[in-house]
Enzyme design. Structure first.
Site, PDB file in Angstrom:
ATOM      1  N   ASP A  16       5.264  40.596  44.412  1.00  0.00           N
ATOM      2  CA  ASP A  16       5.406  39.214  44.892  1.00  0.00           C
ATOM      3  C   ASP A  16       5.357  39.138  46.415  1.00  0.00           C
ATOM      4  O   ASP A  16       5.776  40.066  47.111  1.00  0.00           O
ATOM      5  CB  ASP A  16       6.733  38.616  44.367  1.00  0.00           C
ATOM      6  N   SER A  61       1.422  36.415  35.587  1.00  0.00           N
ATOM      7  CA  SER A  61       2.285  35.924  34.508  1.00  0.00           C
ATOM      8  C   SER A  61       1.548  34.869  33.683  1.00  0.00           C
ATOM      9  O   SER A  61       0.547  34.298  34.145  1.00  0.00           O
ATOM     10  CB  SER A  61       3.560  35.311  35.098  1.00  0.00           C
ATOM     11  N   GLU A  63       2.556  32.068  33.289  1.00  0.00           N
ATOM     12  CA  GLU A  63       2.719  30.835  34.075  1.00  0.00           C
ATOM     13  C   GLU A  63       1.779  30.761  35.277  1.00  0.00           C
ATOM     14  O   GLU A  63       1.547  29.678  35.823  1.00  0.00           O
ATOM     15  CB  GLU A  63       4.167  30.709  34.585  1.00  0.00           C
ATOM     16  N   ASN A  64       1.231  31.902  35.702  1.00  0.00           N
ATOM     17  CA  ASN A  64       0.356  31.885  36.879  1.00  0.00           C
ATOM     18  C   ASN A  64      -0.945  31.109  36.637  1.00  0.00           C
ATOM     19  O   ASN A  64      -1.658  30.768  37.592  1.00  0.00           O
ATOM     20  CB  ASN A  64       0.050  33.304  37.385  1.00  0.00           C
ATOM     21  N   ARG A  67      -1.707  27.865  38.597  1.00  0.00           N
ATOM     22  CA  ARG A  67      -2.215  27.819  39.980  1.00  0.00           C
ATOM     23  C   ARG A  67      -3.626  27.224  40.015  1.00  0.00           C
ATOM     24  O   ARG A  67      -4.249  27.048  38.976  1.00  0.00           O
ATOM     25  CB  ARG A  67      -2.200  29.227  40.579  1.00  0.00           C
ATOM     26  N   ILE A 190      13.842  36.965  37.926  1.00  0.00           N
ATOM     27  CA  ILE A 190      13.032  37.865  37.099  1.00  0.00           C
ATOM     28  C   ILE A 190      11.701  37.228  36.702  1.00  0.00           C
ATOM     29  O   ILE A 190      10.748  37.920  36.368  1.00  0.00           O
ATOM     30  CB  ILE A 190      13.861  38.315  35.867  1.00  0.00           C
ATOM     31  N   GLU A 202      18.601  48.462  36.607  1.00  0.00           N
ATOM     32  CA  GLU A 202      19.176  48.189  37.924  1.00  0.00           C
ATOM     33  C   GLU A 202      18.176  47.294  38.655  1.00  0.00           C
ATOM     34  O   GLU A 202      16.970  47.550  38.625  1.00  0.00           O
ATOM     35  CB  GLU A 202      19.365  49.500  38.702  1.00  0.00           C
TER      36      GLU A 202
END
Ligand code: IPE
Ligand code: IPE
Ligand code: MG
Length: 242
Positions: A16, A61, A63-64, A67, A190, A202
């Protein structure tokens, strides 16, 4: 590197900050993505050289697709280029490349390269590179549930057989749990990445934009991982007194 460094088995990276990296330099978002792709190639090599067995990279993703068409098309073009050039080289390094995500609506040329890399590296026995493209954690859990339902209906498995271990095997790829999840750019979320696999990972959120997240930054991440006390719901060994 210091020999006391703990090496996670499975690392995930949410790539990112390409857009902000470019903006800061007065460049276009596309140039940011290009710089990100160049860095990704280096980081993959470096990760494996540090003894990490499995690397999952989140590059696009579900969701991308929201764009602009221009940005999506540029990214798809970049994927084809990188898959043809850089990723193909991993075949000779004994790396097994797998993909996680839905095929639809990825363009034909991207899917062709994904199939080729999968087939060409399927018998490799070294590191595993899991490329999450058109990937969503919700979609993955739903797709697994549908496959399980089919197997129950066809009497391949019984509903009583379903447990965590079996469920994992129905995910896009049968991978070990995520030990360490890195998201660059300072965003602390996330964004639908490996929701099932990340249950005890982690988490680490360096501020660096991905194109600048170099080998040294990765090694710093490993130092941070080493300092973490992983308990998995148990208690610290040294402190067992009630
Ligand atoms: C990550 O960089 C690449 C993809 C999501 C494909 P971004 O494009 O999200 O960069 P920012 O978050 O806008 O800086
Ligand atoms: C997450 O980054 C997806 C990838 C890195 C591929 P985004 O930049 O799309 O996530 P949000 O929108 O900031 O949550
Ligand atoms: Mg982003």
């Amino acid at each position: 590197m210091n020999t006391n460094i703990k090496i996670p088995k499975h690392v995930g990276i949410i790539v990112d900050g390409n857009g902000r990296w470019a903006e800061k330099r007065g460049l276009s978002r596309s140039e940011g993505h290009r710089a990100g792709a160049k860095n990704l190639k280096e980081i993959i090599k470096h990760t494996f050289s540090r003894g990490i067995k499995v690397l999952s990279v989140y590059v696009f993703s579900t969701e991308n697709f929201k764009r602009s068409t221009e940005e999506v098309n540029y990214l798809m073009k970049l994927f084809v280029q990188s898959f043809k050039k850089e990723f193909s080289k991993l075949k000779d390094e004994n790396v097994k490349i797998v993909f996680s995500g839905r095929q639809n609506p990825l363009p034909e040329d991207v899917l062709t390269m994904m199939n080729k890399l999968t087939l060409d590296t399927k018998n490799n026995t070294g590191n595993i590179l899991n490329v999450c493209i058109n990937y969503g954690g919700h979609a993955e859990i739903i797709d697994a549930t549908k496959k399980i339902n089919q197997d129950v209906m066809n009497n391949v498995i019984s509903i009583d057989d379903i447990n965590e271990e079996m469920f994992s095997k129905y995910l896009y790829n049968d991978l070990p749990p995520l030990d360490f999840l890195i998201r660059t750019s300072g965003e602390v979320r996330i964004s639908n990445f490996m929701l099932w696999q990340a249950s005890y990972a982690e988490l680490y959120f360096p501020k660096t934009f991905f194109p600048d997240f170099n080998k040294d930054a990765f090694d710093e991440a490993l130092i941070e991982y080493t300092s973490r006390d992983r308990r998995f719901g148990g208690i610290k060994y040294e402190n067992k007194n009630h």
